[in-house]
Write a protein that holds these residues in place. Structure first.
Motif, PDB file in Angstrom:
ATOM      1  N   ASP A  68       0.816  -1.215   0.000  1.00 13.84           N
ATOM      2  CA  ASP A  68       0.000   0.000   0.000  1.00 13.84           C
ATOM      3  C   ASP A  68       0.848   1.264   0.000  1.00 13.84           C
ATOM      4  O   ASP A  68       0.400   2.309  -0.453  1.00 13.84           O
ATOM      5  N   ARG A  92      -5.060  -2.180   1.807  1.00 13.33           N
ATOM      6  CA  ARG A  92      -5.980  -1.125   2.235  1.00 13.33           C
ATOM      7  C   ARG A  92      -6.580  -0.403   1.033  1.00 13.33           C
ATOM      8  O   ARG A  92      -7.734   0.011   1.069  1.00 13.33           O
ATOM      9  N   HIS A 147     -10.886  -6.620   2.051  1.00 16.10           N
ATOM     10  CA  HIS A 147     -11.714  -6.304   0.881  1.00 16.10           C
ATOM     11  C   HIS A 147     -12.107  -7.628   0.233  1.00 16.10           C
ATOM     12  O   HIS A 147     -11.280  -8.299  -0.366  1.00 16.10           O
TER      13      HIS A 147
END
Length: 195
Positions: A68, A92, A147
């Motif tokens: 990320d 993220r 996710h």
């Protein structure tokens, strides 16, 4: 050494002698196979210090880092392939990570567990609880998956960003399965992408 099914697909489709960045490389199993079988110049980025140490013990070039944050430091087109295996769902900002993959590599492999698989759906429908399966072994409070992506979600995301799909493979029970109804029947997906 036997590779996990998604890694075996990737290994079979990386050209010999290529330059590869494996993001979320774990203990370096794929990198070692690519180096030993195909003479690939493989580099790795891994967040877990224990995995970094295990990969380095194999004689691999791996640094500790976070996809990320740290992918922004890599120059454009610096690798033939950027690989993200079973890591997209833990990022993220998965859309940003995907953009970096396609910027850094001429092509990118992305593999992920399919959260629309019929067993996941059944667990939610009949048990009302988040599933715990061999592919998703952690409980809801202990999972790194933040996710929950499905094959159809991923395909739509690629279409919306004009990303070209060079290849797609689907797995169920660790074996290849047809693309027909993959969103329902496949436990895992592997995509080969380019801009």
């Amino acid at each position: 050494m036997t590779l996990r099914a998604d890694l075996a697909i990737i290994a079979d489709h990386v050209a010999p002698g290529s330059r590869v960045l494996d993001i979320g490389c774990g203990d370096g199993a794929l990198m070692a196979a690519l180096r030993d079988r195909s003479g690939v110049d493989a580099r790795g980025l891994e967040i877990d210090a224990g995995n970094v140490a295990a990969a380095m013990a194999r004689g691999l070039s791996v640094i500790q880092g976070d996809a990320d944050v740290d992918l922004a430091a890599y120059p454009d087109a610096s690798f033939d392939y950027a690989i993200l295996s079973q890591t997209l769902q833990t990022a993220r900002a998965p859309d940003g990570v995907l953009d970096h993959l396609l910027r850094i590599g001429a092509q990118a492999f992305v593999s992920f567990p399919n959260f629309a698989h019929w067993r996941v759906r059944g667990s939610l429908l009949w048990g009302g609880r988040m599933p715990v399966t061999p592919l998703l072994p952690e409980r809801w409070y202990d999972t790194p998956n933040i996710h929950h992506v499905t094959i159809d979600d991923f395909r739509e995301h690629l279409r919306s960003r004009s990303v070209v799909v060079e290849g797609a493979w689907f797995l169920s029970g660790g074996k290849r399965t047809t693309s027909a109804a993959a969103n329902l029947l496949a436990e895992h997906a592997v995509f080969l992408l380019r801009r």
